[in-house]
Scaffold this motif. Structure first.
Motif, PDB file in Angstrom:
ATOM      1  N   ALA A   1       0.945  -1.230   0.098  1.00  0.00           N
ATOM      2  CA  ALA A   1       0.036   0.000   0.028  1.00  0.00           C
ATOM      3  C   ALA A   1       0.835   1.182  -0.100  1.00  0.00           C
ATOM      4  O   ALA A   1       2.074   1.191   0.225  1.00  0.00           O
ATOM      5  N   PHE A   2       0.185   2.334  -0.307  1.00  0.00           N
ATOM      6  CA  PHE A   2       0.648   3.708  -0.234  1.00  0.00           C
ATOM      7  C   PHE A   2       0.730   4.289   0.863  1.00  0.00           C
ATOM      8  O   PHE A   2      -0.326   4.318   1.812  1.00  0.00           O
TER       9      PHE A   2
ATOM     10  N   SER B   1      -4.550  -2.170  -1.504  1.00  0.00           N
ATOM     11  CA  SER B   1      -4.930  -0.637  -1.534  1.00  0.00           C
ATOM     12  C   SER B   1      -4.135  -0.254  -2.960  1.00  0.00           C
ATOM     13  O   SER B   1      -4.413  -0.889  -4.012  1.00  0.00           O
ATOM     14  N   MET B   2      -2.996   0.474  -2.880  1.00  0.00           N
ATOM     15  CA  MET B   2      -2.360   0.752  -4.080  1.00  0.00           C
ATOM     16  C   MET B   2      -1.964  -0.366  -4.756  1.00  0.00           C
ATOM     17  O   MET B   2      -1.996  -0.670  -5.948  1.00  0.00           O
TER      18      MET B   2
ATOM     19  N   TYR C   1      -4.515  -1.717  -6.950  1.00  0.00           N
ATOM     20  CA  TYR C   1      -4.531  -0.961  -8.127  1.00  0.00           C
ATOM     21  C   TYR C   1      -3.656  -1.579  -9.027  1.00  0.00           C
ATOM     22  O   TYR C   1      -3.975  -1.535 -10.379  1.00  0.00           O
TER      23      TYR C   1
ATOM     24  N   ARG D   1      -5.258  14.519  -4.912  1.00  0.00           N
ATOM     25  CA  ARG D   1      -3.921  13.724  -5.118  1.00  0.00           C
ATOM     26  C   ARG D   1      -2.894  14.949  -5.462  1.00  0.00           C
ATOM     27  O   ARG D   1      -1.612  14.658  -5.072  1.00  0.00           O
TER      28      ARG D   1
ATOM     29  N   MET E   1      -1.867  10.629   6.628  1.00  0.00           N
ATOM     30  CA  MET E   1      -2.173   9.397   6.370  1.00  0.00           C
ATOM     31  C   MET E   1      -2.634   8.616   7.474  1.00  0.00           C
ATOM     32  O   MET E   1      -3.759   7.729   7.443  1.00  0.00           O
TER      33      MET E   1
ATOM     34  N   LEU F   1      -5.516   5.147   7.668  1.00  0.00           N
ATOM     35  CA  LEU F   1      -4.932   3.687   7.229  1.00  0.00           C
ATOM     36  C   LEU F   1      -5.427   2.798   8.337  1.00  0.00           C
ATOM     37  O   LEU F   1      -5.651   1.537   8.229  1.00  0.00           O
TER      38      LEU F   1
ATOM     39  N   MET G   1      -1.638   7.659  -8.721  1.00  0.00           N
ATOM     40  CA  MET G   1      -2.728   6.797  -8.523  1.00  0.00           C
ATOM     41  C   MET G   1      -3.951   7.775  -8.754  1.00  0.00           C
ATOM     42  O   MET G   1      -5.078   7.362  -9.339  1.00  0.00           O
TER      43      MET G   1
ATOM     44  N   VAL H   1     -11.337   4.280   3.550  1.00  0.00           N
ATOM     45  CA  VAL H   1     -10.643   4.689   2.364  1.00  0.00           C
ATOM     46  C   VAL H   1     -11.298   3.969   1.205  1.00  0.00           C
ATOM     47  O   VAL H   1     -11.741   4.456   0.185  1.00  0.00           O
TER      48      VAL H   1
ATOM     49  N   HIS I   1      -8.018   0.248   7.131  1.00  0.00           N
ATOM     50  CA  HIS I   1      -7.617   0.066   5.861  1.00  0.00           C
ATOM     51  C   HIS I   1      -6.591  -0.772   5.793  1.00  0.00           C
ATOM     52  O   HIS I   1      -6.502  -1.727   4.660  1.00  0.00           O
TER      53      HIS I   1
END
Ligand code: MLT
Length: 269
Positions: free
Chosen positions: A28-29, A94-95, A98, A132, A151, A155, A189, A216, A242
């Motif tokens: 994840a990010f 998450s990221m 993607y 973003r 963040m 998270l 993202m 999220v 998250h």
């Protein structure tokens, strides 16, 4: 961790543990491959576990700016190719989810099965895209501590007290992040395409996981995504927001292991 020299003279760091059928983990990010420690501890028998640091995170060198999900997917494809792995179970959070969807879109032959955790198939809204850009600016202007303080509440759960150790560890990882990588990934993202149409074409065993308190990528989104993927299974992880793999590794790993054991032709673990 070993290193692979990938395109554009970049060094890609990854962790590679165990023998058996390969699983590739995408983080994840704005974190790094270290988030998968609880899965590396639980699954090291019968599986080959590989986790890569996305460009600019952990020990990987900075990549292109913006850092698109296609770049991370391309790196994942290059890494599997360099390791002589034709296809792997892909676990993305998450990221990382993607990027896993981008990998399926670009290189479906690499994907044996998919685990999409705390992620979504939709693109960002217009407002989300503006966010973003603002976040990328903020990261460059204010640095890693600002990134971590912005963040963290998104998270992980703030309470109960037992979660504070998790929050401290996650904040520590974020404070190590290079703000240039954070900015590049935030922009990347925001550029990701909508993958909703792709979902019906996912013809691989798929597990969708989501923390019950994820704000999220909430459970309702996970349910919609699971409903759109033929045969996908959804498991909600209690006591997690998250970062469900980090906040409740016991339940996350249990669901993952059940899924892995049920894969066709799987004989180990
Ligand atoms: C992540 O956890 O990777 C990010 O929070 C995902 C996002 O911001 O969309």
């Amino acid at each position: 961790m070993p290193t692979l020299r990938v395109r554009e003279q970049r060094d890609l760091h990854y962790r590679d543990l165990g023998d058996g059928e390969p699983i590739l983990f995408l983080h994840a990010f704005p974190l790094h491959a270290g988030i998968w420690e609880p899965q590396f501890q639980a699954l090291s028998v019968g599986w080959r576990l590989i986790a890569l640091d996305a460009p600019g995170f952990g020990e990987s060198t900075l990549g292109p700016d913006p850092l698109t999900m296609e770049t991370i997917a391309g790196d994942a494809d290059a890494l599997l190719g360099a390791l002589g792995i034709a296809r792997a179970v892909i676990v993305g959070l998450s990221m990382g989810g993607y990027a896993a969807l981008a990998l399926f879109r670009r290189h479906p032959e690499r994907v044996r099965a998919l685990v999409l955790a705390d992620t979504r198939a939709t693109a960002d809204s217009a407002e989300g895209k503006k966010g973003r850009v603002a976040f990328a600016k903020g990261a460059l202007e204010h640095g890693p501590r600002w990134v971590a303080s912005e963040m963290l509440p998104k998270l992980v759960r703030a309470e109960p007290a037992r979660d504070r150790a998790v929050a401290t560890e996650v904040a520590r990882m974020m404070e190590q992040a290079d703000p240039r990588a954070v900015a590049a990934a935030s922009l990347g993202m925001g550029l990701r395409p909508d993958s909703t149409d792709l979902l019906a074409r996912i013809d691989r065993p798929t597990l969708v996981l989501v923390g019950e308190e994820d704000v999220v990528t909430p459970p309702a989104d996970a349910r919609r995504m699971a409903d759109a993927i033929p045969g996908a299974k959804l498991v909600e992880i209690a006591g997690a927001a998250h970062l469900s793999s980090v906040e409740n590794p016991a339940d996350f790993n249990g669901a993952l292991q059940d899924f892995l054991r049920a894969l066709p032709h799987h004989s180990v673990g």
